[in-house]
Scaffold this active site. Sequence first.
Site, PDB file in Angstrom:
ATOM      1  CG  ASP A 165      -1.983  -1.062   1.199  1.00 19.11           C
ATOM      2  OD1 ASP A 165      -1.732  -2.138   0.631  1.00 19.11           O
ATOM      3  OD2 ASP A 165      -3.074  -0.824   1.751  1.00 19.11           O
ATOM      4  CE  LYS A 229      -5.361   2.100   2.389  1.00 18.83           C
ATOM      5  NZ  LYS A 229      -4.243   1.396   3.058  1.00 18.83           N
ATOM      6  CE  LYS A 265      -6.977  -1.214   2.586  1.00 17.27           C
ATOM      7  NZ  LYS A 265      -5.637  -1.742   2.917  1.00 17.27           N
TER       8      LYS A 265
END
Length: 329
Positions: A165, A229, A265
């Site tokens: 991430d 995300k 996400k």
Amino acid sequence: MPTTAPSSAAEGVGGTARHTLADVTASDGSLRRFLHGLPGVDAVGLEARAASLGTRSIKTTAKAYAIDLAISMVDLTTLEGADTPGKVRALGAKAVHPDPTDRATPATAAVCVYPDMVAVAKEAVAGSDVKVASVATAFPAGRAPLSVKLADVREAVAAGADEIDMVIDRGAFLAGRYLKVYDEIVAVKEACGTSARLKVIFETGELSTYDNIRRASWLGMLAGADFIKTSTGKVAVNATPANTLLMLEAVRDFRAQTGVQVGVKPAGGIRTSKDAIKFLVLVNETAGEDWLDNHWFRFGASSLLNDLLMQRQKLATGRYSGPDYVTVD
């Protein structure tokens, strides 16, 4: 069936996406023209649609399915300076068996930790399908030289991370240096190799406008992101129904144009089963059923799982359990 996710920068950028959008990233000017040529976001309409979808009610049987689906989509997360190996091992055990009294409870999608805890997390979930995700690239601010960011990624991957991430350089993005942000994502994707999927974090609360969120979504996807995300969970404004809806529209439109499917996400601020189900409705109504799978949609959360477990137990028994039913993360 869902389109297979890009497994490398060559596939995500050099495959279908590059074939159809090759000229877009050829120069800073062409990338700027493309991003600023995207349709402007009707903020009032976006927020109204997100609010409307959030009012949908579902029947008990569908709710039970939705809760299990949401559990399977959780990236169970601990990103604190006080994290210890013991805490990470406990988190991994909970990810594998969220409810030890009911082995029918699905496992979570992943545990998400800092790079120095990847090896501990990997050992804790060994033998299960739970992935280990690691934040990287000088999370959460992203203020570091590219060489440091890439070293961060490589160390996490070498320790066994299945997913990375990363955070974008919001300063560069907001200054209009889109090609710099693009090149960094491409470099991080290459550092992930073929063994780790890449989630690109925009920190939507710092991007100021919905137009910027749309531009960041397309920029991340053009650069080869496997997931886009919303947030780090470290700022005041994190995932919202509106910004997630906007990103879902982006991945839907990107697949329609390139054939490449990218996951979404939302992270930060999603704490209750009711919230999670609202987001699943957004997914179904906007991107479609292909995204209703933890390969393509995740919740970045720490406390959400506890409420999902409580609600699951309530549906099964008709009553809420005591306060010691779930572990305190």
